[in-house]
Design a protein around this motif. Structure first.
Motif, mmCIF file in Angstrom:
data_model
loop_
_atom_site.group_PDB
_atom_site.id
_atom_site.type_symbol
_atom_site.label_atom_id
_atom_site.label_comp_id
_atom_site.label_asym_id
_atom_site.label_seq_id
_atom_site.Cartn_x
_atom_site.Cartn_y
_atom_site.Cartn_z
ATOM 1 N N SER A 1 -6.020 5.468 -3.082
ATOM 2 C CA SER A 1 -6.187 4.161 -2.449
ATOM 3 C C SER A 1 -7.324 3.290 -3.485
ATOM 4 O O SER A 1 -8.401 3.895 -4.081
ATOM 5 C CB SER A 1 -6.533 3.916 -0.936
ATOM 6 N N ILE A 2 -6.968 2.115 -3.740
ATOM 7 C CA ILE A 2 -7.902 1.222 -4.623
ATOM 8 C C ILE A 2 -8.390 0.087 -3.792
ATOM 9 O O ILE A 2 -7.620 -0.531 -3.081
ATOM 10 C CB ILE A 2 -7.237 0.570 -5.886
ATOM 11 N N GLN B 1 -12.878 -4.812 0.069
ATOM 12 C CA GLN B 1 -11.798 -5.447 0.612
ATOM 13 C C GLN B 1 -10.710 -4.769 1.095
ATOM 14 O O GLN B 1 -10.930 -3.564 1.014
ATOM 15 C CB GLN B 1 -11.226 -6.521 -0.426
ATOM 16 N N ARG B 2 -9.570 -4.885 1.575
ATOM 17 C CA ARG B 2 -8.588 -4.301 2.161
ATOM 18 C C ARG B 2 -7.930 -3.482 0.871
ATOM 19 O O ARG B 2 -7.550 -3.801 0.028
ATOM 20 C CB ARG B 2 -7.502 -5.154 2.848
ATOM 21 N N PRO B 3 -7.940 -1.938 1.212
ATOM 22 C CA PRO B 3 -7.510 -1.029 0.316
ATOM 23 C C PRO B 3 -6.032 -1.380 -0.162
ATOM 24 O O PRO B 3 -5.140 -1.510 0.975
ATOM 25 C CB PRO B 3 -8.007 0.370 0.677
ATOM 26 N N ILE C 1 -2.988 1.407 -1.178
ATOM 27 C CA ILE C 1 -2.447 2.476 -1.338
ATOM 28 C C ILE C 1 -1.505 2.508 -2.366
ATOM 29 O O ILE C 1 -0.390 1.876 -2.569
ATOM 30 C CB ILE C 1 -1.689 2.920 0.041
ATOM 31 N N ARG C 2 -1.627 3.526 -3.362
ATOM 32 C CA ARG C 2 -0.950 3.893 -4.497
ATOM 33 C C ARG C 2 -0.323 5.046 -4.587
ATOM 34 O O ARG C 2 -0.926 6.010 -4.067
ATOM 35 C CB ARG C 2 -1.893 3.626 -5.929
ATOM 36 N N SER C 3 0.718 5.299 -5.182
ATOM 37 C CA SER C 3 1.413 6.662 -5.477
ATOM 38 C C SER C 3 1.524 6.935 -6.816
ATOM 39 O O SER C 3 2.182 6.094 -7.557
ATOM 40 C CB SER C 3 2.831 6.627 -4.539
ATOM 41 N N ASP C 4 1.116 7.917 -7.456
ATOM 42 C CA ASP C 4 1.370 8.082 -8.773
ATOM 43 C C ASP C 4 2.135 9.475 -8.856
ATOM 44 O O ASP C 4 1.861 10.674 -8.235
ATOM 45 C CB ASP C 4 -0.061 8.532 -9.498
#
Length: 70
Positions: A49-50, A59-61, A63-66
């Protein structure tokens, strides 16, 4: 004076050890038979998450997927 004969082949090819290691891992995963191949490829996926920070507060994270296919 150091000899170039002692240089690892991945270094002589202009790669880092991480790049060499990733290539080898991908080759091994692709050589596996099913269902082990699918399980190994699924374990390789990374989720993270960023969060952007403003005014000293996150701020609101997002979610990322790599994955290698992406």
């Amino acid at each position: 004076m150091a000899s170039n004969a002692a240089v690892p082949f991945w270094r002589a090819a202009g790669m880092t050890y991480i790049t060499y290691s990733n290539i080898c891992a991908n080759l091994v995963r692709n050589c596996l038979k099913e269902p082990h191949k699918t399980e190994a490829i699924n374990r390789e996926k990374v989720h993270f998450s960023i969060s952007k920070w403003e005014g000293g507060k996150p701020q609101r994270p997002t979610i990322r997927s790599d994955s290698p296919e992406a």
